[in-house]
Write an enzyme that holds these catalytic residues in place. Structure first.
Site, PDB file in Angstrom:
ATOM      1  N   GLY A 239       0.800  -1.249   0.221  1.00 35.53           N
ATOM      2  CA  GLY A 239      -0.103   0.042  -0.099  1.00 35.53           C
ATOM      3  C   GLY A 239       0.809   1.455   0.005  1.00 35.53           C
ATOM      4  N   GLU A 275       4.058  -6.691   1.667  1.00 34.04           N
ATOM      5  CA  GLU A 275       3.559  -7.127   0.340  1.00 34.04           C
ATOM      6  C   GLU A 275       3.406  -5.960  -0.396  1.00 34.04           C
ATOM      7  OE1 GLU A 275      -0.348  -8.475   1.210  1.00 34.04           O
ATOM      8  OE2 GLU A 275       0.121 -10.377   2.079  1.00 34.04           O
ATOM      9  N   PRO A 276       4.502  -5.192  -0.983  1.00 30.37           N
ATOM     10  CA  PRO A 276       4.380  -4.104  -1.588  1.00 30.37           C
ATOM     11  C   PRO A 276       4.274  -4.321  -3.037  1.00 30.37           C
ATOM     12  CG  PRO A 276       6.685  -4.387  -0.882  1.00 30.37           C
ATOM     13  CD  PRO A 276       5.941  -5.477  -0.277  1.00 30.37           C
ATOM     14  N   ARG A 278       2.806  -1.700  -5.648  1.00 22.40           N
ATOM     15  CA  ARG A 278       3.165  -0.582  -6.734  1.00 22.40           C
ATOM     16  C   ARG A 278       4.363   0.125  -6.655  1.00 22.40           C
ATOM     17  NH1 ARG A 278      -1.490   2.760  -7.949  1.00 22.40           N
ATOM     18  NH2 ARG A 278      -2.592   1.683  -6.256  1.00 22.40           N
ATOM     19  N   CYS A 346     -13.915   3.627 -28.931  1.00 23.82           N
ATOM     20  CA  CYS A 346     -15.175   4.335 -29.066  1.00 23.82           C
ATOM     21  C   CYS A 346     -15.691   4.780 -27.792  1.00 23.82           C
ATOM     22  CB  CYS A 346     -15.956   3.596 -30.071  1.00 23.82           C
ATOM     23  SG  CYS A 346     -15.053   3.246 -31.629  1.00 23.82           S
ATOM     24  N   TYR A 375      -0.226  -2.109 -12.134  1.00 22.75           N
ATOM     25  CA  TYR A 375      -1.379  -2.000 -12.386  1.00 22.75           C
ATOM     26  C   TYR A 375      -1.672  -1.514 -14.048  1.00 22.75           C
ATOM     27  CZ  TYR A 375      -1.529  -2.949  -7.681  1.00 22.75           C
ATOM     28  OH  TYR A 375      -1.091  -3.402  -6.360  1.00 22.75           O
TER      29      TYR A 375
HETATM   30  N1  LLP Z   1      -1.548  -6.809  -0.618  1.00 27.97           N
HETATM   31  C1  LLP Z   1      -3.036  -7.018  -1.025  1.00 27.97           C
HETATM   32  C2  LLP Z   1      -3.728  -8.102   0.099  1.00 27.97           C
HETATM   33  C3  LLP Z   1      -3.487  -6.259  -1.937  1.00 27.97           C
HETATM   34  O1  LLP Z   1      -4.707  -6.482  -1.891  1.00 27.97           O
HETATM   35  C4  LLP Z   1      -2.751  -5.216  -2.566  1.00 27.97           C
HETATM   36  C5  LLP Z   1      -3.435  -4.653  -3.524  1.00 27.97           C
HETATM   37  C6  LLP Z   1      -1.316  -5.205  -2.282  1.00 27.97           C
HETATM   38  C7  LLP Z   1      -0.762  -6.012  -1.346  1.00 27.97           C
HETATM   39  C8  LLP Z   1      -0.601  -4.374  -2.836  1.00 27.97           C
HETATM   40  O2  LLP Z   1      -0.797  -3.163  -2.923  1.00 27.97           O
HETATM   41  P1  LLP Z   1       0.220  -1.990  -3.434  1.00 27.97           P
HETATM   42  O3  LLP Z   1       1.599  -2.152  -2.302  1.00 27.97           O
HETATM   43  O4  LLP Z   1       0.417  -2.196  -4.687  1.00 27.97           O
HETATM   44  O5  LLP Z   1      -0.381  -0.551  -3.000  1.00 27.97           O
HETATM   45  N2  LLP Z   1      -5.321  -1.600  -9.547  1.00 27.97           N
HETATM   46  C9  LLP Z   1      -5.260  -0.323  -8.631  1.00 27.97           C
HETATM   47  C10 LLP Z   1      -4.629  -0.884  -7.512  1.00 27.97           C
HETATM   48  C11 LLP Z   1      -5.361  -1.987  -6.624  1.00 27.97           C
HETATM   49  C12 LLP Z   1      -4.642  -2.703  -5.342  1.00 27.97           C
HETATM   50  C13 LLP Z   1      -5.408  -4.042  -4.733  1.00 27.97           C
HETATM   51  N3  LLP Z   1      -4.465  -4.433  -3.813  1.00 27.97           N
HETATM   52  C14 LLP Z   1      -4.669   0.640  -9.138  1.00 27.97           C
HETATM   53  O6  LLP Z   1      -4.315   0.773 -10.264  1.00 27.97           O
HETATM   54  O7  LLP Z   1      -4.328   1.853  -8.552  1.00 27.97           O
END
Ligand code: LLP
Length: 421
Positions: A239, A275-276, A278, A346, A375
């Site tokens: 996150g 769990e990073p 992004r 379109c 993503y």
């Molecule tokens: N762990 C779990 C349980 C998750 O659901 C997620 C993301 C992550 C880790 C990784 O989170 P991050 O570090 O990437 O923020 N499609 C959306 C983002 C959806 C994220 C869903 N879960 C976008 O394009 O912004």
């Protein structure tokens, strides 16, 4: 920091000119930098130095085999959310004991796949799921290690579609019910409870919501231990946000995030897992596209690109901002002008940016969307029968296509015609 910089007037990915990749693979395409992927992984790994930890890359962000292999070779574990992702991680050489399985709706079949291939732990999200995992484990004669994902009811202060830690979201079990749910887990014969999981959302730009949630996890750890449970691993989710613009208000750095984790949870003697997704992949990838036409509308000019919402859905889906730059560096002092930057699909939603200042561009010019590594490709589709665009990985002065663009025949031949036609 990333490795997409201008050199002598042209945008490079590490030591490779973007225009050279475009000439070789055609546009649009995604390109990733190995050095940036590794740098971002290491930032997290270093931030948790001194604590027993594992960085499990949330592969939903970008799950190409070559990306997974790059990170796995650097020591990353993987966070998967489907049987397909599990198999992808295994295929990239990640051992089962470095794969965690998250997600609200794991099916018995997916659970069986993971228990058969080996799993570090399941992050369980409900009581019925807990029962199914126990039953499948028993059927296979194994014990499934689990954490329970708790919903701490904190406001992640992010886009509503990617916030997960409020009580109204579908994720986790309410932290207030934890004692009851852990008691059930302890009573099920196929499970071994090993810890707690929490994930409150994505693209968080402040540490406060994390800290609030982690303090609740610290309290819960002590309470559950007092109730007789073994809590030895804390999965803190992903996150942490990334800078999507080159402004001054950048989100906190992994090192600050790591220090906060140590401060709030360090005294508990637990193994820490994060769990990073992004932050590892986002700024390690560009989507490169070509201007097809410059169209003069009423009071505005449109840049019509060969890339579209099916290739990069984030602006249409989350009103997300991506910096867009010309691949040929604009000359110093060149006057910028506003464009609406759109794709050929379109739908009016196929708009990447409105009234975005860009240097003057013409048909055939290349542009790049920054921060598109996470993503991006994984959320693309073949809407309008537009082939999935290729992915390219750069490593120093080398580049390789890591997913080919399918031919139209391949796409069309995936359909089958019933015999009555
Ligand atoms: N762990 C779990 C349980 C998750 O659901 C997620 C993301 C992550 C880790 C990784 O989170 P991050 O570090 O990437 O923020 N499609 C959306 C983002 C959806 C994220 C869903 N879960 C976008 O394009 O912004």
């Amino acid at each position: 920091m990333d490795h997409f910089l201008y050199r002598d007037g042209a945008l490079f990915a590490e030591d490779v000119p973007i225009s050279e990749i475009a000439a070789a693979v055609g546009t649009p395409f995604y390109v990733y930098s190995t050095a940036t992927l590794l740098r971002h992984f290491k930032l997290f790994d270093d931030a948790l130095e001194g604590t027993d930890h594992l960085v499990c890359y949330a592969m939903k962000a970008a799950s190409n085999q070559a990306i997974l292999k790059t990170l796995a070779q650097a020591g990353a574990g993987m966070d998967v959310v489907s049987g397909g992702e599990y198999l992808r991680a295994k295929a990239a050489g990640v051992p089962g004991d470095k794969i965690v399985f998250s997600g609200v709706g794991k099916t018995a079949e997916e659970i069986r796949t993971a228990l058969t291939g080996g799993i570090r732990q399941f992050n369980v999200e409900s009581e019925p799921e807990m029962q199914v995992i126990s039953a499948v484990a028993q059927e296979l004669g194994v014990i499934a290690p689990i954490t329970v994902r708790v919903n701490p009811d904190v406001d992640a202060k992010t886009h509503a579609k990617i916030a997960t830690g409020k009580s109204e979201n579908k994720f986790g079990i309410p932290i207030s019910r934890a004692s009851e749910v852990y008691a059930l887990a302890a009573s099920l014969p196929g499970l071994e409870v090993i810890g707690i999981d929490v994930h409150i959302g994505s693209q968080l730009t402040e540490l406060d919501p994390f800290e609030l949630a982690y303090n609740k996890v610290a309290e819960l750890t002590e309470r559950l231990r007092a109730e007789g449970h073994t809590i030895r691993r804390l999965d803190l989710g992903g996150g942490l946000g990334i800078p999507y613009t080159r402004s001054n208000d950048a989100p906190p750095l992994p090192v600050e995030y790591g220090a906060m984790i140590k401060k709030t949870l360090g005294h508990l003697g637990c193994e820490i897992e994060i769990e990073p997704g992004r932050l590892i992949a986002g700024n390690a990838g560009l989507m490169v596209s070509k201007v097809i036409y410059v169209k003069s509308g009423e009071g505005r000019d449109f840049l019509i690109l060969d890339g579209a919402m099916n290739d990069l859905i984030r602006p249409a889906m989350y009103e997300a901002h991506h910096d867009i730059v010309a691949v040929e560096e604009p000359a110093a002092g060149v006057e910028q002008q506003p464009y609406d930057i759109v794709g050929p699909v379109c739908e009016s939603g196929d708009t990447f940016a409105k009234q975005r200042n860009m240097p003057p561009l013409k048909s055939g010019d290349l542009i790049a969307f920054r921060s598109a590594g996470a993503y991006g490709a994984v959320m693309s589709s073949e809407y309008n029968t537009r082939p999935l665009i290729p992915e390219v990985l750069v490593h120093g002065d080398q580049f390789a296509v890591i997913r080919e663009r399918p031919s139209f025949d391949e796409i069309i031949n995936r359909d089958t015609i019933p015999e009555w036609l």
